[in-house]
Scaffold this motif. Structure first.
Motif, mmCIF file in Angstrom:
data_model
loop_
_atom_site.group_PDB
_atom_site.id
_atom_site.type_symbol
_atom_site.label_atom_id
_atom_site.label_comp_id
_atom_site.label_asym_id
_atom_site.label_seq_id
_atom_site.Cartn_x
_atom_site.Cartn_y
_atom_site.Cartn_z
ATOM 1 N N SER A 251 -5.758 -31.762 25.905
ATOM 2 C CA SER A 251 -6.809 -32.608 26.468
ATOM 3 C C SER A 251 -6.319 -34.045 26.604
ATOM 4 O O SER A 251 -5.787 -34.622 25.647
ATOM 5 C CB SER A 251 -8.053 -32.588 25.578
ATOM 6 N N THR A 253 -8.070 -36.572 26.650
ATOM 7 C CA THR A 253 -8.979 -37.475 25.941
ATOM 8 C C THR A 253 -8.819 -37.418 24.427
ATOM 9 O O THR A 253 -9.553 -38.081 23.703
ATOM 10 C CB THR A 253 -10.437 -37.152 26.301
ATOM 11 N N GLY A 254 -7.874 -36.622 23.932
ATOM 12 C CA GLY A 254 -7.670 -36.541 22.487
ATOM 13 C C GLY A 254 -7.984 -35.161 21.944
ATOM 14 O O GLY A 254 -7.847 -34.156 22.641
ATOM 15 N N SER A 264 -3.986 -33.457 18.885
ATOM 16 C CA SER A 264 -3.779 -33.486 20.330
ATOM 17 C C SER A 264 -2.288 -33.574 20.617
ATOM 18 O O SER A 264 -1.477 -33.873 19.726
ATOM 19 C CB SER A 264 -4.490 -34.694 20.939
ATOM 20 N N SER A 274 -0.296 -33.567 28.051
ATOM 21 C CA SER A 274 -1.689 -33.703 28.484
ATOM 22 C C SER A 274 -1.825 -33.563 30.000
ATOM 23 O O SER A 274 -2.939 -33.465 30.521
ATOM 24 C CB SER A 274 -2.263 -35.047 28.029
ATOM 25 N N LEU A 319 -13.850 -30.351 30.534
ATOM 26 C CA LEU A 319 -14.196 -31.767 30.487
ATOM 27 C C LEU A 319 -14.712 -32.177 31.857
ATOM 28 O O LEU A 319 -14.049 -31.944 32.871
ATOM 29 C CB LEU A 319 -12.964 -32.613 30.137
ATOM 30 N N ALA A 321 -15.115 -34.237 34.954
ATOM 31 C CA ALA A 321 -14.102 -35.161 35.471
ATOM 32 C C ALA A 321 -14.554 -35.971 36.674
ATOM 33 O O ALA A 321 -13.804 -36.826 37.146
ATOM 34 C CB ALA A 321 -12.834 -34.390 35.837
ATOM 35 N N SER A 324 -14.753 -39.550 35.385
ATOM 36 C CA SER A 324 -13.564 -40.004 34.667
ATOM 37 C C SER A 324 -12.340 -40.064 35.571
ATOM 38 O O SER A 324 -11.340 -40.697 35.227
ATOM 39 C CB SER A 324 -13.278 -39.086 33.473
#
Length: 350
Positions: A251, A253-254, A264, A274, A319, A321, A324
């Motif tokens: 991910s 984002t962590g 991560s 990632s 997630l 998106a 983002s």
């Protein structure tokens, strides 16, 4: 006109191997591929023309289910009189490429769009010497969701962290096996990328190519391989049950909410991993008029704020998106360039 050179052995897996967890979005479906005009925003709303979402794969895959999950929300916020999800898979084993290419000839009026995945929009053309299209040929409306991967080993494996895998590959070249959903699948490319950024040669690991991502996970569970990278939906239940050990998630984002104790990729010194994610993208034909483009992007911003749609994405392990990634074309082109470079370096381009 550029020639189409279809590498069947490669593309057979792209439709499945690059599938992420969007299948869980089926919980959002209203039970049909077409929604009624009554849901489009009320009897007083001026209804727009019917909307068609093309899916270049057979029913039931991630692209299909992402499209069907999006359909009622697209109808609601675009005030469309109806929405039809139309499957155009083309010949088997071609990874949606022919239908994706044909879509470029559609009228760019905003009433016909295509739901793509990373496999047919970026990876397939990136791994073809004479690609029939590239992401730049499309109008990229939005990346709807990103689907991180989890790289895991069996719970009884001696590998406690990624460095242990790297050290073993270096000590025993060719002995460490990993499972994939086929050549060019996300399981295949993610492990090869892991090996590459760890400073190892690609032949240091041995691929076991199988028919699907589910088969790849089962091979890891059964001890037929030492390593596999797969979707959150496939990996998380087995990690929580104690059968697998998650080494890291990809991910951007962590840490994953589903596995807060698992580090991560960034935390284990593999920041570039990632980039290895699945994703769903909504595209339109080229030369889309500005009013149609603005209409879609306004609707997509509203969809991104709709808690029901957001919940479906999150429940699938994805997630959201849309917001983002405000420059979706840049993300898609970066993914294409990543896989093109990887394909050249590893000799995967056909």
């Amino acid at each position: 006109m550029r020639m189409k050179i279809m590498a069947t052995s490669l593309l057979q897996t792209l439709g499945l191997g690059l599938l992420g967890p969007a299948a869980c979005l089926a919980t959002l479906l209203l039970g049909a591929s077409s929604t009624s005009a009554g849901a489009a925003g009320g009897a007083d709303a001026a209804l727009a023309p019917p909307l068609t979402i093309i899916v270049p794969f057979t029913p039931g895959g991630d692209s299909d289910l992402s499209a069907r999950a999006l359909a009622p929300f697209a109808q609601k916020y675009l005030h469309a009189s109806s929405v039809q999800v139309l499957n155009k898979p083309g010949a088997a084993g071609q990874g949606g490429v022919p239908s994706t290419k044909a879509f470029l000839e559609a009228t760019p009026d905003g009433n016909t769009v295509l739901m793509g995945r990373g496999g047919n929009i970026a990876v397939a053309p990136a791994l073809m010497v004479h690609a029939p299209y590239t992401p730049e040929d499309f109008t990229i409306l939005a990346v709807l969701q990103i689907d991180p991967l989890v790289c895991a080993v069996r719970a009884d494996s001696p590998y406690q962290k990624p460095r242990d895998v790297v050290d073993d590959i270096r000590a025993r070249p060719g002995a460490v096996r990993y499972s994939t959903a086929g050549i060019g699948s996300v399981q295949n490319l993610s492990v090869l990328y892991f090996v590459k950024i760890s400073g190892l040669k690609p032949d240091g690991v041995k691929a076991v190519h199988l028919a699907s991502s589910g088969d790849a996970t089962r091979a890891l569970l059964d001890g037929e391989v030492e390593l596999s990278c797969g979707s959150v939906l496939l990996m998380v239940p087995h990690i929580k049950s104690g059968r697998l050990r998650g080494l890291f998630g990809t991910s951007p984002t962590g840490r994953l909410a589903q596995l807060p104790a698992m580090p991560s990729a960034q935390e284990v010194g593999l920041r570039d991993m990632s980039k290895m994610v699945g994703w769903s993208v909504l595209v339109a034909p080229p030369k889309m008029p500005a009013p149609a483009l603005a209409r879609w992007r306004t609707a997509l911003q509203k969809i991104a704020d709709d808690p029901q749609w957001v919940n479906g994405i999150e429940q699938s392990g994805g997630l959201v998106a849309i917001k983002s990634l405000p420059r979706p074309a840049e993300f898609v082109n970066d993914q294409f360039n990543l896989y093109e470079e990887l394909g050249i370096n590893l000799g995967l381009r056909k």
